[in-house]
Motif scaffolding. Structure first.
Motif, mmCIF file in Angstrom:
data_model
loop_
_atom_site.group_PDB
_atom_site.id
_atom_site.type_symbol
_atom_site.label_atom_id
_atom_site.label_comp_id
_atom_site.label_asym_id
_atom_site.label_seq_id
_atom_site.Cartn_x
_atom_site.Cartn_y
_atom_site.Cartn_z
ATOM 1 N N TRP A 11 0.788 -1.148 0.161
ATOM 2 C CA TRP A 11 -0.141 -0.080 -0.007
ATOM 3 C C TRP A 11 0.994 1.173 0.011
ATOM 4 C CZ3 TRP A 11 -5.573 0.618 0.392
ATOM 5 C CH2 TRP A 11 -6.062 -0.550 0.512
ATOM 6 N N GLU A 15 -2.826 5.728 -2.554
ATOM 7 C CA GLU A 15 -3.850 4.723 -2.456
ATOM 8 C C GLU A 15 -4.393 4.666 -1.057
ATOM 9 O OE1 GLU A 15 -3.512 0.618 -3.452
ATOM 10 O OE2 GLU A 15 -1.323 0.794 -3.007
ATOM 11 N N MET A 50 -12.195 2.735 -5.659
ATOM 12 C CA MET A 50 -10.711 2.719 -5.943
ATOM 13 C C MET A 50 -10.474 2.006 -7.161
ATOM 14 S SD MET A 50 -9.083 1.611 -2.027
ATOM 15 C CE MET A 50 -7.495 1.995 -2.777
ATOM 16 N N TYR A 55 -6.898 1.387 -8.898
ATOM 17 C CA TYR A 55 -6.408 0.606 -7.857
ATOM 18 C C TYR A 55 -6.951 -0.606 -7.745
ATOM 19 C CZ TYR A 55 -3.343 4.357 -6.376
ATOM 20 O OH TYR A 55 -2.531 5.679 -6.650
ATOM 21 N N ARG A 57 -7.983 -3.360 -5.513
ATOM 22 C CA ARG A 57 -7.870 -3.959 -4.361
ATOM 23 C C ARG A 57 -9.058 -4.748 -4.058
ATOM 24 N NH1 ARG A 57 -2.952 -3.879 -2.005
ATOM 25 N NH2 ARG A 57 -1.813 -2.215 -2.457
#
Length: 580
Positions: A11, A15, A50, A55, A57
């Motif tokens: 991480w 983010e 996100m 991103y 995730r």
């Protein structure tokens, strides 16, 4: 700006701030009771936000990140309220965490399914934010931590699990470590050994083996890290619910929920148990660290221009090279190294560069004994049917540690002096004698070796046996007496360092690769300037510009050293008889 969708377990600050911003917008305080059914919907919404920002995730990763940040925040608050509390590192993202949780009173007496110990009682410190391990004191020394971080590409270690604090049981291990990766697991015994394993795969309790071609076992010899890669990457790690870190039936830390290790070297990870842990399997401690936040690579300590124009210039320079001794048309470079180090693969890789596609003329592959059994002088051609380049790469049988196996040192002397013909069949038990029919009794200067290159596998430097070291030392002494310049070719650098595997251009930014080069330099008694790292083509079907540049740079360095030999030879040839 949106980032690439490349999935990673690290991480970064950007983010994390994005995640906290979305949690704030969605009103995390309304879900603060810790019920997973309610929180799950919230984290799924954050996941969607996100994803739109680039991103990748999962909702579970976001939940765990939030949980860890809460733990750090509550620990910092505990320190403020209790002067006798253990020292705590600063809470990361303290400003936004204060906005989100500052109005919340401490929770006491009741611990929900997703509530941390810090929230419930303010007493038990069980989490360390990246870079701050003062609450859970790591047993790894600072130098050992640095060595591991360097090996894995300049990361930071975050201590997740400490058996003496959380408990010596599989349940305690899985509670702290499941779904988190990459990790380094470390065992300690009363004999003073520090050993363990690394995996990129997140721990779980599926009962299945998982593939990890970057996994390895390790042990420390003082501050030196010795690593052991898996022999079968498909079974590198097992996700066992009844044990701690479980590395392919070879090493298990916290075996059967007891403070003991299980060790079975052989089929999964070949290693010497005496060297690994001294055959002492009673653990005094077990720790698991997560790798966090890759630091920016250092400025390159060697300059390389990674451009197609440089690749073309190197190729043209090699093709136009001319030996300074008129009687010699091609420089002869001898490749010497242990079995499987990549001698034949290096020729194949250089040949591929000039052919314009990946090819495999010399026999290469993986074997416990040498696949090369003949002395071969390989000529590289400039394209299909093209003109031979002014360099010959001479391949030999691989070195083996036991006597009567592999390349014989007496045969090496004959090769260096030009007595061995091409296609000579090596016989480890009976080196070529001067009365043999194929023995070249009066070799010319063009038949002799003009430069010797030791090919060493970067993954195996730390486990080089004393017997193999002795053979290399004996060869070095012979070559030194003959005044032949020498280089070291460090192969498999991508397999040795994840940072380099990710991007070959990091080769001269990697501290771990630099340390390996320093170690092989010390072992062979040669300066660092004589050590050249390369990546051979092995599984690729198409050429890679960065790989080509390293290979071509290695050939260029060989030709420079060959020039040194030719200069000495010219001086001897031009020396008046009465002075020589």
């Amino acid at each position: 700006m949106a980032k690439s969708g490349r999935s990673t377990h690290f991480w970064n600050n950007e983010e994390t701030e994005l995640m906290l911003g979305h949690l704030k917008e969605l009103g995390i305080l309304r879900f603060i009771d810790g019920r997973k059914t309610r929180n799950g919907d919230l984290f799924k919404k954050v996941q969607e936000h996100m994803a739109r920002a680039g991103y990748k995730r999962t909702a579970e990763q976001i939940r765990i990140r939030w949980k860890h940040l809460k733990q750090a925040y509550y620990r910092a608050r505990r320190k403020e309220h209790h002067t006798d509390a253990p020292a705590a590192g600063p809470c990361p993202f303290s400003g936004v965490m204060e906005e989100l949780l500052g109005s919340q009173p401490p929770i006491s007496g009741v611990k929900s399914e997703d509530t941390s110990e810090e929230e419930a009682s303010y007493t038990l410190p069980i989490f360390n934010p990246p870079g701050h391990m003062s609450t859970l004191n790591p047993q790894l020394s600072i130098n050992q931590q640095r060595t591991i971080c360097s090996r894995l590409g300049g990361v930071r270690l975050n201590l997740l699990y400490k058996a003496s604090v959380h408990g010596f049981t599989a349940e305690d291990f899985h509670e702290q470590c499941d779904n988190l990766a990459p990790t380094v697991s470390v065992g300690y015994n009363a004999s003073g050994y520090v050993f363990g394993g690394y995996t990129r795969q997140p721990f779980c309790q599926s009962g299945e083996y998982v593939n990890d071609n970057q996994a390895f076992l390790f042990t420390f010899s003082g501050e030196k890290l010795c690593t052991f890669p898996p022999s079968n990457a498909a079974c590198a790690v097992k996700m066992d619910s009844n044990s701690g870190p479980y590395f392919g039936e070879a090493l298990v830390l916290v075996s059967g929920s007891n403070p003991i290790a299980y060790s079975d070297p052989g089929g999964y990870y070949p290693f010497n148990p005496v060297k690994m842990h001294g055959n002492d399997l009673d653990l005094t401690e077990c720790e698991v660290y997560q790798l966090e936040g890759t630091t920016e690579p250092e400025k390159p300590w060697r300059t390389v221009i990674w451009e197609s124009d440089m690749r073309r210039e190197l190729m043209e320079s090699i093709q136009s090279y001319e030996p300074t001794v008129s009687s010699i048309s091609q420089a002869r470079v001898l490749l010497i190294g242990p079995v499987g180090a990549g001698k034949s693969s290096f020729f194949n890789s250089v040949n591929s560069v000039f052919r314009g596609h990946v090819t495999s003329q010399a026999i290469s592959g993986s074997s416990t004994t040498s696949l090369t059994t003949q002395f071969r002088s390989y000529s590289v051609k400039a394209g299909r049917g093209g003109k031979p380049l002014p360099i010959l790469l001479c391949d030999t049988m691989g070195l083996e540690e036991s006597k009567g196996a592999g390349l014989d040192i007496d045969d090496i002397s004959s090769v260096l002096k030009g007595h061995l013909p091409d296609y000579y069949q090596f016989n480890p038990s009976a080196p070529l004698h001067s009365e043999a029919q194929c023995y070249r009794k009066s070799p010319d200067h063009k038949d002799k070796i003009h430069c010797v290159v030791y090919v060493i596998d970067a993954c195996k430097i730390s486990i080089m046996t004393p017997q193999l070291q002795e053979k290399l030392d004996a060869i070095r002494r012979k070559v030194n007496l003959m005044g032949i310049p020498q280089l070291v070719l460090l192969t498999r650098i991508d397999e040795a360092c994840p940072l380099v595997k990710e991007d070959l251009r990091n080769v001269y930014k990697s501290l771990y690769i630099k340390n390996l080069m320093q170690e092989v330099s010390s072992r062979l008694g040669m300066p660092m300037s004589c050590v050249v790292p390369v990546k051979n083509y092995s599984e690729e079907l198409e050429l890679d510009m960065n790989c080509d540049i390293l290979l071509l740079s290695a050939i260029t360095q060989m030709l420079r050293f060959v020039d040194n030999y030719f200069d000495e030879l010219s001086d001897r040839l031009n020396c008046p008889t009465e002075l020589c």
